[in-house]
Design a protein around this motif. Structure first.
Motif, mmCIF file in Angstrom:
data_model
loop_
_atom_site.group_PDB
_atom_site.id
_atom_site.type_symbol
_atom_site.label_atom_id
_atom_site.label_comp_id
_atom_site.label_asym_id
_atom_site.label_seq_id
_atom_site.Cartn_x
_atom_site.Cartn_y
_atom_site.Cartn_z
ATOM 1 N N ASP A 42 11.888 -4.033 -1.259
ATOM 2 C CA ASP A 42 12.688 -4.899 -2.129
ATOM 3 C C ASP A 42 11.883 -5.274 -3.385
ATOM 4 O O ASP A 42 12.396 -5.279 -4.498
ATOM 5 N N ALA A 43 10.603 -5.562 -3.203
ATOM 6 C CA ALA A 43 9.744 -5.942 -4.330
ATOM 7 C C ALA A 43 9.535 -4.780 -5.305
ATOM 8 O O ALA A 43 9.586 -4.967 -6.521
ATOM 9 N N VAL A 44 9.318 -3.570 -4.779
ATOM 10 C CA VAL A 44 9.158 -2.389 -5.647
ATOM 11 C C VAL A 44 10.431 -2.165 -6.447
ATOM 12 O O VAL A 44 10.381 -1.901 -7.656
ATOM 13 N N GLN A 45 11.575 -2.270 -5.791
ATOM 14 C CA GLN A 45 12.845 -2.084 -6.496
ATOM 15 C C GLN A 45 13.013 -3.114 -7.608
ATOM 16 O O GLN A 45 13.466 -2.779 -8.700
ATOM 17 N N TYR A 46 12.631 -4.354 -7.353
ATOM 18 C CA TYR A 46 12.715 -5.395 -8.381
ATOM 19 C C TYR A 46 11.806 -5.048 -9.566
ATOM 20 O O TYR A 46 12.224 -5.142 -10.724
ATOM 21 N N LEU A 47 10.578 -4.643 -9.295
ATOM 22 C CA LEU A 47 9.642 -4.293 -10.376
ATOM 23 C C LEU A 47 10.167 -3.121 -11.199
ATOM 24 O O LEU A 47 10.030 -3.108 -12.426
ATOM 25 N N GLU A 48 10.766 -2.139 -10.534
ATOM 26 C CA GLU A 48 11.330 -0.989 -11.248
ATOM 27 C C GLU A 48 12.514 -1.403 -12.126
ATOM 28 O O GLU A 48 12.682 -0.878 -13.231
ATOM 29 N N GLN A 49 13.321 -2.330 -11.655
ATOM 30 C CA GLN A 49 14.523 -2.747 -12.379
ATOM 31 C C GLN A 49 14.248 -3.773 -13.469
ATOM 32 O O GLN A 49 15.107 -4.025 -14.309
ATOM 33 N N HIS A 50 13.056 -4.391 -13.469
ATOM 34 C CA HIS A 50 12.704 -5.421 -14.460
ATOM 35 C C HIS A 50 11.355 -5.105 -15.104
ATOM 36 O O HIS A 50 10.406 -5.885 -14.990
ATOM 37 N N PRO A 51 11.246 -3.973 -15.794
ATOM 38 C CA PRO A 51 9.941 -3.559 -16.339
ATOM 39 C C PRO A 51 9.413 -4.464 -17.438
ATOM 40 O O PRO A 51 8.212 -4.490 -17.689
ATOM 41 N N VAL A 52 10.274 -5.224 -18.094
ATOM 42 C CA VAL A 52 9.824 -6.093 -19.187
ATOM 43 C C VAL A 52 9.371 -7.449 -18.651
ATOM 44 O O VAL A 52 8.434 -8.050 -19.170
ATOM 45 N N ASN A 63 2.713 -8.549 7.114
ATOM 46 C CA ASN A 63 3.535 -7.981 8.182
ATOM 47 C C ASN A 63 5.013 -8.148 7.865
ATOM 48 O O ASN A 63 5.576 -9.217 8.055
ATOM 49 N N MET A 64 5.600 -7.045 7.365
ATOM 50 C CA MET A 64 7.007 -7.051 6.973
ATOM 51 C C MET A 64 7.648 -5.727 7.375
ATOM 52 O O MET A 64 6.960 -4.723 7.506
ATOM 53 N N PRO A 65 8.976 -5.736 7.539
ATOM 54 C CA PRO A 65 9.672 -4.475 7.860
ATOM 55 C C PRO A 65 9.760 -3.565 6.627
ATOM 56 O O PRO A 65 9.448 -3.990 5.523
ATOM 57 N N ARG A 66 10.189 -2.364 6.854
ATOM 58 C CA ARG A 66 10.435 -1.328 5.831
ATOM 59 C C ARG A 66 9.179 -0.926 5.085
ATOM 60 O O ARG A 66 8.773 0.218 5.169
ATOM 61 N N MET A 67 8.567 -1.796 4.303
ATOM 62 C CA MET A 67 7.302 -1.511 3.622
ATOM 63 C C MET A 67 6.415 -2.733 3.798
ATOM 64 O O MET A 67 6.718 -3.801 3.279
ATOM 65 N N ASP A 68 5.322 -2.564 4.528
ATOM 66 C CA ASP A 68 4.456 -3.714 4.787
ATOM 67 C C ASP A 68 3.594 -4.047 3.569
ATOM 68 O O ASP A 68 3.626 -3.357 2.545
ATOM 69 N N GLY A 69 2.833 -5.115 3.678
ATOM 70 C CA GLY A 69 2.042 -5.600 2.555
ATOM 71 C C GLY A 69 0.984 -4.628 2.067
ATOM 72 O O GLY A 69 0.764 -4.487 0.862
ATOM 73 N N LYS A 70 0.324 -3.947 2.982
ATOM 74 C CA LYS A 70 -0.724 -3.006 2.569
ATOM 75 C C LYS A 70 -0.135 -1.827 1.797
ATOM 76 O O LYS A 70 -0.691 -1.400 0.785
ATOM 77 N N GLU A 71 0.994 -1.310 2.268
ATOM 78 C CA GLU A 71 1.637 -0.198 1.570
ATOM 79 C C GLU A 71 2.126 -0.655 0.189
ATOM 80 O O GLU A 71 1.995 0.071 -0.803
ATOM 81 N N PHE A 72 2.683 -1.850 0.116
ATOM 82 C CA PHE A 72 3.116 -2.391 -1.174
ATOM 83 C C PHE A 72 1.921 -2.554 -2.112
ATOM 84 O O PHE A 72 1.991 -2.186 -3.288
ATOM 85 N N LEU A 73 0.828 -3.075 -1.596
ATOM 86 C CA LEU A 73 -0.378 -3.273 -2.416
ATOM 87 C C LEU A 73 -0.880 -1.937 -2.964
ATOM 88 O O LEU A 73 -1.223 -1.827 -4.148
ATOM 89 N N LYS A 74 -0.904 -0.891 -2.131
ATOM 90 C CA LYS A 74 -1.295 0.453 -2.594
ATOM 91 C C LYS A 74 -0.387 0.917 -3.721
ATOM 92 O O LYS A 74 -0.854 1.440 -4.740
ATOM 93 N N THR A 75 0.906 0.728 -3.549
ATOM 94 C CA THR A 75 1.887 1.160 -4.550
ATOM 95 C C THR A 75 1.673 0.435 -5.869
ATOM 96 O O THR A 75 1.638 1.060 -6.936
ATOM 97 N N VAL A 76 1.506 -0.868 -5.817
ATOM 98 C CA VAL A 76 1.331 -1.674 -7.033
ATOM 99 C C VAL A 76 0.039 -1.302 -7.752
ATOM 100 O O VAL A 76 0.021 -1.132 -8.973
#
Length: 144
Positions: A42-52, A63-76
């Protein structure tokens, strides 16, 4: 000079924790604009949709479903526009492995959520003051 609100993205799947964090950050004299994402995807989608309108700071549960914190941190931290956003991990985990992992992945801090509500609210106030009054973030002037 009026202080502009600190734009925070909270990535947290527990609604009770989200409400407590929102309460703690919105109390006090320093203004905060808070966007909630229920997991890393959900956070990645928000960042992609609000680049400005990127957040000044990301508070991240591990510890979260779908994409956990570590995977999100790697992506960011591997994204050219998002990598400069400081990410503070805010989790119940006190495991040394988690602490080491998130710092290796580029986290700016690691806070273990206190179980006592008063201590938790106090920790959120300290966190907000640190990011608004102590450090300088890209594109922001320190408040007095």
């Amino acid at each position: 000079m009026p202080v502009s609100a600190l734009n925070i993205m909270l990535v947290e799947d527990e609604l009770a924790d989200m409400h407590l964090i929102r309460f703690a950050l919105n109390n006090g004299e320093l203004p905060v604009s808070l966007h909630h994402a229920c997991d890393g995807l959900d956070a990645v989608q928000y960042l992609e949709q609000h680049p400005v309108a990127l957040p000044d700071l990301i508070l991240l549960d591990l510890n979260m479903p779908r994409m956990d914190g570590k995977e999100f941190l790697k992506t960011v931290k591997h994204h050219p526009r998002w990598s400069q956003i400081p990410v503070v991990v805010l989790t119940t985990s006190d495991a040394e492995r988690d602490v080491l992992d998130v710092y290796r992945l580029g986290a700016a801090g690691y806070v273990t959520k206190p179980s006592d509500m008063t201590v938790f609210v106090d920790a959120m106030h300290h966190l907000k003051h640190y990011w608004m009054q102590t450090v300088r973030l890209p594109g922001r002037v320190l408040s007095a």
